[in-house]
Design a protein around this motif. Structure first.
Motif, PDB file in Angstrom:
ATOM      1  N   PHE A 156     -71.953 -20.998  16.264  1.00  0.00           N
ATOM      2  CA  PHE A 156     -71.104 -21.466  15.165  1.00  0.00           C
ATOM      3  C   PHE A 156     -69.894 -22.206  15.733  1.00  0.00           C
ATOM      4  CE2 PHE A 156     -72.876 -18.550  11.942  1.00  0.00           C
ATOM      5  CZ  PHE A 156     -73.446 -17.576  12.748  1.00  0.00           C
ATOM      6  N   VAL A 181     -77.892 -18.117  17.890  1.00  0.00           N
ATOM      7  CA  VAL A 181     -77.112 -18.759  16.831  1.00  0.00           C
ATOM      8  C   VAL A 181     -75.701 -19.062  17.329  1.00  0.00           C
ATOM      9  CG1 VAL A 181     -76.344 -18.648  14.438  1.00  0.00           C
ATOM     10  CG2 VAL A 181     -78.432 -17.460  15.118  1.00  0.00           C
ATOM     11  N   GLY A 204     -71.625 -19.292   8.050  1.00  0.00           N
ATOM     12  CA  GLY A 204     -70.626 -18.665   8.883  1.00  0.00           C
ATOM     13  C   GLY A 204     -69.809 -17.607   8.158  1.00  0.00           C
ATOM     14  N   LEU A 205     -68.801 -17.134   8.823  1.00  0.00           N
ATOM     15  CA  LEU A 205     -67.923 -16.115   8.273  1.00  0.00           C
ATOM     16  C   LEU A 205     -66.817 -16.753   7.445  1.00  0.00           C
ATOM     17  CD1 LEU A 205     -67.469 -13.872  11.452  1.00  0.00           C
ATOM     18  CD2 LEU A 205     -68.855 -13.342   9.436  1.00  0.00           C
ATOM     19  N   GLY A 224     -77.798 -13.431  15.028  1.00  0.00           N
ATOM     20  CA  GLY A 224     -78.259 -13.847  13.707  1.00  0.00           C
ATOM     21  C   GLY A 224     -77.379 -13.192  12.672  1.00  0.00           C
ATOM     22  N   VAL A 225     -77.982 -12.359  11.818  1.00  0.00           N
ATOM     23  CA  VAL A 225     -77.178 -11.619  10.848  1.00  0.00           C
ATOM     24  C   VAL A 225     -76.594 -10.432  11.604  1.00  0.00           C
ATOM     25  CG1 VAL A 225     -77.151 -10.432   8.629  1.00  0.00           C
ATOM     26  CG2 VAL A 225     -78.749 -12.308   9.035  1.00  0.00           C
ATOM     27  N   TYR A 246     -65.988 -23.286  14.332  1.00  0.00           N
ATOM     28  CA  TYR A 246     -64.983 -23.140  13.282  1.00  0.00           C
ATOM     29  C   TYR A 246     -63.737 -23.921  13.693  1.00  0.00           C
ATOM     30  CZ  TYR A 246     -67.588 -18.912  11.854  1.00  0.00           C
ATOM     31  OH  TYR A 246     -68.553 -18.021  11.446  1.00  0.00           O
ATOM     32  N   ASN A 258     -73.384 -24.833  12.245  1.00  0.00           N
ATOM     33  CA  ASN A 258     -74.023 -23.836  13.092  1.00  0.00           C
ATOM     34  C   ASN A 258     -75.431 -24.270  13.474  1.00  0.00           C
ATOM     35  OD1 ASN A 258     -75.104 -23.333  10.557  1.00  0.00           O
ATOM     36  ND2 ASN A 258     -74.765 -21.128  10.600  1.00  0.00           N
ATOM     37  N   GLN A 261     -72.067  -8.106   5.983  1.00  0.00           N
ATOM     38  CA  GLN A 261     -71.476  -8.287   7.301  1.00  0.00           C
ATOM     39  C   GLN A 261     -69.970  -8.357   7.124  1.00  0.00           C
ATOM     40  OE1 GLN A 261     -72.900  -8.117  10.164  1.00  0.00           O
ATOM     41  NE2 GLN A 261     -71.274  -8.826  11.507  1.00  0.00           N
ATOM     42  N   GLU A 298     -72.995  -9.228  14.377  1.00  0.00           N
ATOM     43  CA  GLU A 298     -71.633  -9.462  14.837  1.00  0.00           C
ATOM     44  C   GLU A 298     -71.548 -10.802  15.585  1.00  0.00           C
ATOM     45  OE1 GLU A 298     -70.500  -6.056  16.991  1.00  0.00           O
ATOM     46  OE2 GLU A 298     -68.412  -6.672  17.271  1.00  0.00           O
ATOM     47  N   GLN A 299     -70.454 -11.546  15.298  1.00  0.00           N
ATOM     48  CA  GLN A 299     -70.228 -12.802  15.998  1.00  0.00           C
ATOM     49  C   GLN A 299     -69.182 -12.573  17.086  1.00  0.00           C
ATOM     50  OE1 GLN A 299     -69.499 -16.262  13.529  1.00  0.00           O
ATOM     51  NE2 GLN A 299     -70.946 -15.561  11.989  1.00  0.00           N
ATOM     52  N   LEU A 353     -78.386 -25.562  11.353  1.00  0.00           N
ATOM     53  CA  LEU A 353     -78.674 -24.763  10.156  1.00  0.00           C
ATOM     54  C   LEU A 353     -77.907 -25.309   8.959  1.00  0.00           C
ATOM     55  CD1 LEU A 353     -78.534 -21.116  11.563  1.00  0.00           C
ATOM     56  CD2 LEU A 353     -80.566 -22.347  10.774  1.00  0.00           C
ATOM     57  N   LEU A 358     -64.261  -4.505  15.458  1.00  0.00           N
ATOM     58  CA  LEU A 358     -65.239  -3.632  14.807  1.00  0.00           C
ATOM     59  C   LEU A 358     -66.090  -4.456  13.862  1.00  0.00           C
ATOM     60  CD1 LEU A 358     -62.854  -0.727  13.819  1.00  0.00           C
ATOM     61  CD2 LEU A 358     -64.931  -0.372  15.136  1.00  0.00           C
ATOM     62  N   SER A 359     -67.375  -4.130  13.834  1.00  0.00           N
ATOM     63  CA  SER A 359     -68.254  -4.668  12.807  1.00  0.00           C
ATOM     64  C   SER A 359     -68.541  -3.503  11.882  1.00  0.00           C
ATOM     65  CB  SER A 359     -69.538  -5.201  13.439  1.00  0.00           C
ATOM     66  OG  SER A 359     -70.432  -5.620  12.433  1.00  0.00           O
ATOM     67  N   GLN A 363     -66.390  -8.025   9.663  1.00  0.00           N
ATOM     68  CA  GLN A 363     -65.830  -7.827  10.991  1.00  0.00           C
ATOM     69  C   GLN A 363     -64.312  -7.851  10.944  1.00  0.00           C
ATOM     70  OE1 GLN A 363     -68.747 -10.750  13.222  1.00  0.00           O
ATOM     71  NE2 GLN A 363     -67.522  -9.709  14.771  1.00  0.00           N
ATOM     72  N   PHE A 409     -65.419 -23.199   8.449  1.00  0.00           N
ATOM     73  CA  PHE A 409     -66.722 -23.293   9.116  1.00  0.00           C
ATOM     74  C   PHE A 409     -67.104 -24.767   9.205  1.00  0.00           C
ATOM     75  CE2 PHE A 409     -71.107 -22.630  10.062  1.00  0.00           C
ATOM     76  CZ  PHE A 409     -71.819 -23.507   9.259  1.00  0.00           C
ATOM     77  N   ASP A 443     -74.633 -13.566   3.366  1.00  0.00           N
ATOM     78  CA  ASP A 443     -75.524 -12.534   3.896  1.00  0.00           C
ATOM     79  C   ASP A 443     -76.670 -13.085   4.711  1.00  0.00           C
ATOM     80  OD1 ASP A 443     -75.398  -9.868   1.390  1.00  0.00           O
ATOM     81  OD2 ASP A 443     -74.109 -10.447   3.038  1.00  0.00           O
ATOM     82  N   ASN A 444     -76.542 -14.306   5.208  1.00  0.00           N
ATOM     83  CA  ASN A 444     -77.618 -14.825   6.043  1.00  0.00           C
ATOM     84  C   ASN A 444     -77.100 -15.762   7.124  1.00  0.00           C
ATOM     85  OD1 ASN A 444     -76.897 -17.118   4.688  1.00  0.00           O
ATOM     86  ND2 ASN A 444     -78.870 -17.483   3.729  1.00  0.00           N
ATOM     87  N   TYR A 445     -75.844 -15.693   7.440  1.00  0.00           N
ATOM     88  CA  TYR A 445     -75.121 -16.468   8.458  1.00  0.00           C
ATOM     89  C   TYR A 445     -75.251 -17.980   8.298  1.00  0.00           C
ATOM     90  CZ  TYR A 445     -79.565 -16.609  11.153  1.00  0.00           C
ATOM     91  OH  TYR A 445     -80.866 -16.775  11.564  1.00  0.00           O
TER      92      TYR A 445
END
Lengths: 112, 111
Positions: A33, A31, B98-99, A97-98, A35, A48, B31, A100-101, A55, B47-48, B33, A45, B93-95
């Motif tokens: 992304f 995945v 994005g964040l 995926g779901v 930004y 992605n 999620q 840490e980026q 997506l 940190l996550s 971070q 954003f 919650d499913n990317y």
């Protein structure tokens, strides 16, 4: 800690010119992304990909940007006709995926 | 409104002091971070931590998911800690989108 590679680090373009930047995600991360961070520290954003498929993308990206993540080649983000308001830091991230980026160092675009 | 709010917006420390940064978010998130952004712009994941307490080096993050808040504690600050600290959540919650980032806390540490 991140192994995401972005090139170039800096890009200067005139209004109306194309601006293209590239990203190599961390190995094994499906995945990717993109930004945009403006001078007020606001993140937006853009788009992605999962493997080579889009997506999600926002309206702005659909209209003036083109992006792709071909297999065995860097991902790319291209602004078709740069505007002054596109001046920003463009950040690429990858993840499992779901999860840490991890971000690359960014491409700082200045549109004169 | 802003989905992720960080406070304070800036902080000045003398080397050796501790600091506590706050992040409040308006939607549930599995999620979360914390990132450090250098003056040059590079974003480093620190940190996550979607729930509970996590440590790495001199950093401790505590997230209370039900209360939609997270904190980042920096102990014994150093001049190299200067930069912007960003909190980000995945509101979907499913990317898929994005964040979502806060505006950050700018930390300046002086000798």
């Amino acid at each position: 800690n991140s192994k995401v590679i972005q090139t170039p680090r800096y890009l200067v373009k005139g209004q109306g010119q194309k601006a293209k930047m590239r990203c190599i995600p961390e190995k094994g991360h499906p995945v990717v992304f993109w930004y945009q961070q403006n001078k007020n520290n606001e993140f937006k954003f853009l788009i992605n990909f999962q493997n080579q498929e889009v997506l999600q993308q926002i309206d702005m990206t659909e209209k003036r940007f083109s992006a792709e993540c071909p297999s065995n080649s860097p991902c790319s983000l291209e602004i078709q006709s740069s505007e002054a308001g596109d001046s920003a830091l463009y950040l690429c991230a990858s993840s499992l995926g779901v999860a840490e980026q991890f971000f690359g160092p960014g491409t700082r675009l200045t549109v004169l | 409104g802003q989905q992720v709010q960080q406070s304070p917006s800036s902080l000045v420390l003398q080397e050796g002091e501790n600091a506590e940064l706050q992040c409040n978010f308006s939607s549930t998130a599995t999620q979360l971070q914390w990132f450090y952004q250098s003056p040059g712009g590079s974003l480093v994941s620190l940190l996550s931590n979607p729930s509970g307490t996590k440590h790495t080096g001199r950093l401790t993050s505590t997230t209370v998911t039900k209360e939609r808040r997270s904190s980042l504690h920096i102990s014994s600050s150093q001049t190299t800690d200067s930069g912007t600290y960003l909190c980000a959540i995945d509101p979907q919650d499913n990317y898929a989108q994005g964040l979502t980032f806060g505006l950050g806390t700018r930390v300046s540490v002086f000798p």
